[in-house]
Design a protein around this motif. Structure first.
Motif, PDB file in Angstrom:
ATOM      1  N   LEU A   1      73.557   2.902  17.908  1.00 39.37           N
ATOM      2  CA  LEU A   1      74.606   1.861  18.011  1.00 39.37           C
ATOM      3  C   LEU A   1      74.849   1.336  16.405  1.00 39.37           C
ATOM      4  CD1 LEU A   1      76.092   0.026  20.073  1.00 39.37           C
ATOM      5  CD2 LEU A   1      74.734  -1.803  19.121  1.00 39.37           C
ATOM      6  N   ALA A   2      73.778   1.033  15.719  1.00 44.51           N
ATOM      7  CA  ALA A   2      73.612   0.659  14.545  1.00 44.51           C
ATOM      8  C   ALA A   2      74.428   1.544  13.430  1.00 44.51           C
ATOM      9  CB  ALA A   2      72.371   0.364  13.777  1.00 44.51           C
ATOM     10  N   LEU A   3      73.931   2.918  13.475  1.00 43.45           N
ATOM     11  CA  LEU A   3      74.868   3.804  12.691  1.00 43.45           C
ATOM     12  C   LEU A   3      76.257   4.128  13.020  1.00 43.45           C
ATOM     13  CD1 LEU A   3      74.487   6.578  11.000  1.00 43.45           C
ATOM     14  CD2 LEU A   3      74.336   7.826  13.271  1.00 43.45           C
ATOM     15  N   VAL A   4      76.687   4.085  14.251  1.00 41.77           N
ATOM     16  CA  VAL A   4      78.156   4.093  14.520  1.00 41.77           C
ATOM     17  C   VAL A   4      78.769   2.734  14.094  1.00 41.77           C
ATOM     18  CG1 VAL A   4      79.933   4.155  16.250  1.00 41.77           C
ATOM     19  CG2 VAL A   4      77.830   5.947  16.276  1.00 41.77           C
ATOM     20  N   TRP A   5      78.125   1.704  14.284  1.00 41.19           N
ATOM     21  CA  TRP A   5      78.753   0.300  13.798  1.00 41.19           C
ATOM     22  C   TRP A   5      78.911   0.417  12.398  1.00 41.19           C
ATOM     23  CZ3 TRP A   5      76.263  -5.047  15.493  1.00 41.19           C
ATOM     24  CH2 TRP A   5      77.233  -6.042  15.285  1.00 41.19           C
ATOM     25  N   GLY A   6      77.814   1.000  11.640  1.00 43.49           N
ATOM     26  CA  GLY A   6      77.975   0.774  10.018  1.00 43.49           C
ATOM     27  C   GLY A   6      78.922   1.848   9.695  1.00 43.49           C
ATOM     28  N   VAL A   7      78.907   2.989  10.254  1.00 45.05           N
ATOM     29  CA  VAL A   7      79.981   4.050   9.479  1.00 45.05           C
ATOM     30  C   VAL A   7      81.381   4.082   9.864  1.00 45.05           C
ATOM     31  CG1 VAL A   7      80.319   6.412   9.174  1.00 45.05           C
ATOM     32  CG2 VAL A   7      77.964   5.520   9.164  1.00 45.05           C
ATOM     33  N   LEU A   8      81.561   3.756  11.380  1.00 46.43           N
ATOM     34  CA  LEU A   8      82.837   3.706  11.959  1.00 46.43           C
ATOM     35  C   LEU A   8      83.530   2.491  12.209  1.00 46.43           C
ATOM     36  CD1 LEU A   8      81.356   6.667  13.036  1.00 46.43           C
ATOM     37  CD2 LEU A   8      83.438   6.397  14.501  1.00 46.43           C
ATOM     38  N   ASN A   9      82.637   1.354  12.202  1.00 48.56           N
ATOM     39  CA  ASN A   9      83.011  -0.063  12.040  1.00 48.56           C
ATOM     40  C   ASN A   9      83.430  -0.163  13.712  1.00 48.56           C
ATOM     41  OD1 ASN A   9      83.428  -2.883  11.766  1.00 48.56           O
ATOM     42  ND2 ASN A   9      85.365  -2.555  11.089  1.00 48.56           N
ATOM     43  N   ILE A  10      82.809   0.580  14.725  1.00 49.52           N
ATOM     44  CA  ILE A  10      83.038   0.441  15.758  1.00 49.52           C
ATOM     45  C   ILE A  10      81.758  -0.112  16.563  1.00 49.52           C
ATOM     46  CG2 ILE A  10      83.436   1.745  18.276  1.00 49.52           C
ATOM     47  CD1 ILE A  10      85.254   3.569  16.876  1.00 49.52           C
ATOM     48  N   VAL A  11      81.773  -1.133  17.347  1.00 52.65           N
ATOM     49  CA  VAL A  11      80.858  -1.547  18.323  1.00 52.65           C
ATOM     50  C   VAL A  11      81.025  -0.869  19.684  1.00 52.65           C
ATOM     51  CG1 VAL A  11      79.435  -3.451  19.458  1.00 52.65           C
ATOM     52  CG2 VAL A  11      80.583  -3.942  17.374  1.00 52.65           C
ATOM     53  N   ASN A  12      80.101   0.191  19.621  1.00 61.57           N
ATOM     54  CA  ASN A  12      80.299   1.075  20.843  1.00 61.57           C
ATOM     55  C   ASN A  12      79.849   0.623  22.260  1.00 61.57           C
ATOM     56  OD1 ASN A  12      80.489   3.285  22.566  1.00 61.57           O
ATOM     57  ND2 ASN A  12      78.860   4.306  21.887  1.00 61.57           N
ATOM     58  N   LEU A  13      80.406   0.008  23.021  1.00 61.24           N
ATOM     59  CA  LEU A  13      80.225  -0.590  24.223  1.00 61.24           C
ATOM     60  C   LEU A  13      79.673   0.464  25.172  1.00 61.24           C
ATOM     61  CD1 LEU A  13      82.872  -3.584  24.747  1.00 61.24           C
ATOM     62  CD2 LEU A  13      80.430  -3.326  23.875  1.00 61.24           C
ATOM     63  N   ALA A  14      80.121   1.736  25.033  1.00 57.76           N
ATOM     64  CA  ALA A  14      79.526   2.774  25.948  1.00 57.76           C
ATOM     65  C   ALA A  14      78.121   3.276  25.411  1.00 57.76           C
ATOM     66  CB  ALA A  14      80.483   4.049  25.895  1.00 57.76           C
ATOM     67  N   HIS A  15      77.540   2.646  24.506  1.00 61.26           N
ATOM     68  CA  HIS A  15      76.238   3.077  23.753  1.00 61.26           C
ATOM     69  C   HIS A  15      75.204   3.386  25.288  1.00 61.26           C
ATOM     70  CE1 HIS A  15      73.294   4.014  20.825  1.00 61.26           C
ATOM     71  NE2 HIS A  15      72.542   3.102  21.325  1.00 61.26           N
ATOM     72  N   GLY A  16      75.102   2.117  26.073  1.00 69.04           N
ATOM     73  CA  GLY A  16      74.245   2.370  27.206  1.00 69.04           C
ATOM     74  C   GLY A  16      74.474   3.200  28.049  1.00 69.04           C
ATOM     75  N   ALA A  17      75.883   3.545  28.291  1.00 72.75           N
ATOM     76  CA  ALA A  17      76.203   4.753  29.186  1.00 72.75           C
ATOM     77  C   ALA A  17      75.429   6.015  28.576  1.00 72.75           C
ATOM     78  CB  ALA A  17      77.529   4.686  29.307  1.00 72.75           C
ATOM     79  N   PHE A  18      75.559   6.337  27.136  1.00 80.18           N
ATOM     80  CA  PHE A  18      75.023   7.536  26.625  1.00 80.18           C
ATOM     81  C   PHE A  18      73.373   7.399  27.109  1.00 80.18           C
ATOM     82  CE2 PHE A  18      78.448   7.416  23.780  1.00 80.18           C
ATOM     83  CZ  PHE A  18      79.338   8.384  24.468  1.00 80.18           C
TER      84      PHE A  18
END
Lengths: 287, 238
Positions: free
Chosen positions: A25-42
């Motif tokens: 989650l932190a990686l995607v947030w930091g690089v893409l600036n997306i807080v991925n709400l589907a992270h838990g689904a993964f």
């Protein structure tokens, strides 16, 4: 005293897993600036992947882990390439909405395919444990901790040393400059998002060995990952280890001294405190 | 006369409906240092962005024998048209070494990467000494040096330097200008210097162009342009 030691160990083991959960989650947030709400689904899908590789494919769950991560990596890559790349660098609200939508779709597809029954990954050595200075340590818990930590450190090394890792960091810091030197943001974003998904998938497999799986475990784990990412800071993978361990300990001791129902109150209370006192995270750099 | 490396003919570019560059034509020959000067808002940065393929553009741009006006930025870059962007745009939290290696991102050959690194360190020995420090902690002049070194890591045929002197002390600018001359003399890299500081830009240039409101209004040898009464009046205030 023994009890405190036991609770401390439990908290550390739980924290290692938390760190891995939050890492993607932190990686995607930091690089893409997306807080991925589907992270838990993964995470949830990774758990099921591991479960079926073990029950259906008779692969030891720890050996199945890389395979499960690969499957979720592929899924993440496709989602980024064909869905999220359409809205990359757009307003936070848009990305939240889309990833929330993906979360809903994945959760209900999981419900249809896997049913809502609880499942656990139970390898033959699930019940065995050993004594460590008077505390009982289940092997599965310890392996989970070791694997989670190894993957987290591995990612940190990858980001520091590898050519692709360097490009991921560079893009996170300065997209314009990264493009100037030949980085193709679309591909890089897809790889980064897939990597984040794979890390979630790996965390899911481990989660399935120490807890129960159902299609709805995702959302609360997204929230927890979010809290850890903020507590640990976004720009350093080692930050999530600190954040994860911290949260694991807090939850374990809260469960003992205040009551298991209050663990979430404690973890999100700390999130609020961190946001007030140190908004860049514990290890985060101040500009 | 050597062959034309960059030939720009009737170039137009802008943002949306707002045209910034109108019918610009100029050329840079192999091995030259060419300075393109203009005041704020003349269109210098727009020109850099248009040449690098970061903006939609009209007209023709020929580079090293290929028509690049329709190419994507990544393709243009890999042909050897590399820019040192305005404001340096370093990866501030990354080490000097990481910054330099990003310049060679498209080079997948480790040996070649190492060779390029050695050549850059030859030119800027101080960067070798301080290679593990974060780029963000360096002074403005040193950061500009890192930015130039990073661009060199891409083995450019044409190095476009945007507003190099901005915010730097004259003595530092002189050092950087010397470095550009060395890059041309020793490594044969053609240099296009886009500047606001007319005097420093023309001090090392073979030829120059003066840009005003999106058009070339003067061109010629650098020495002649510095003496040109019109240029002196507009840019030097004499």
């Amino acid at each position: 005293m023994d009890l405190i030691w036991q609770i401390f160990l439990n908290g550390i083991f739980l924290g290692g897993l938390y760190a891995l959960m939050a890492l993607g989650l932190a990686l995607v947030w930091g690089v893409l600036n997306i807080v991925n709400l589907a992270h838990g689904a993964f995470i949830m899908l990774g758990a099921y992947a591991c479960y079926y590789l073990y029950t259906g494919g008779h692969i030891d769950p720890f050996l199945a882990l890389p395979l499960a991560m690969l499957i979720i990596f592929a899924l993440g890559y496709l989602i980024q390439r064909f869905v999220l790349n359409l809205i990359v660098r757009s307003a936070m609200f848009t990305t939240l909405l889309i990833t929330f939508g993906i979360d809903v779709v994945l959760t209900y597809m999981a419900q249809i395919i896997f049913t809502a029954d609880f499942k656990t990954i139970n390898p033959p050595y699930a019940g065995s444990n050993f004594q460590l200075f008077g505390a009982t340590v289940p092997y599965v818990q310890m392996f989970t901790f070791v694997v989670a930590l190894a993957v987290t450190v591995g990612l940190s090394v990858f980001l520091r040393r590898a050519r692709l890792g360097r490009a991921i960091r560079a893009t996170a810091q300065n997209l314009t400059a990264a493009r100037l030197y030949g980085v193709n943001p679309r591909t890089l974003y897809a790889i980064t998002f897939a990597l984040g998904a794979a890390l979630a998938g790996g965390a899911g497999g481990l989660y399935g060995m120490v807890s129960q799986i159902n299609p709805y475990i995702g959302a609360p784990l997204t929230a927890k990952s979010f809290a850890i990412a903020i507590i640990g800071g976004l720009d350093n993978p080692l930050g999530v280890i600190v954040g994860g361990l911290f949260l694991g300990l807090v939850e374990s001791f809260t469960a003992l001294y205040i009551g298991p129902t209050y663990t979430s109150v404690a973890s999100f209370g700390i999130l609020v405190l961190v946001l007030i006192i140190r908004p860049t995270g514990i290890l985060g750099r101040t500009a | 006369m050597s062959e034309v490396l960059l030939g720009v003919d009737k170039l137009g570019a802008g943002y949306g409906d707002m045209a910034v560059l109108l019918d610009m034509s100029f050329e840079v020959r192999q091995g030259e240092i060419v300075s393109l000067v203009g005041s704020n808002g003349a269109g210098k940065t727009t020109l850099m962005r248009a040449l690098s393929g970061l903006l939609p553009r009209k007209g023709s741009i020929r580079f090293a024998g290929s028509e690049i006006s329709g190419m994507a930025a990544e393709r243009i870059f890999s042909l050897g048209l590399v820019q040192v962007p305005e404001g340096r745009q370093l990866f501030g939290q990354m080490s000097v070494l990481d910054n330099l290696l990003m310049g060679a991102y498209l080079c997948r050959d480790k040996k070649e990467e190492k060779r390029r690194l050695e050549r850059v360190f030859e030119l800027f020995p101080i960067l070798q000494e301080r290679r593990s420090q974060r780029a963000g902690v360096f002074s403005g002049g040193e950061q500009q040096m890192i930015a130039i070194a990073r661009a060199l890591m891409a083995e450019p045929r044409l190095l476009m330097v945007d507003e190099m002197s901005l915010g730097l002390a004259p003595v530092i600018v002189d050092k950087l200008l010397d470095a550009l001359v060395a890059i041309r003399d020793e490594r044969g890299v053609t240099v296009l210097l886009v500047e606001q500081d007319v005097f420093s830009a023309f001090s090392i240039a073979d030829r120059g162009y003066v840009l005003e409101l999106g058009k070339i209004v003067r061109e010629g040898n650098a020495e002649e342009l510095v003496e040109d009464p019109e240029v002196r009046r507009a840019y030097l205030g004499i």
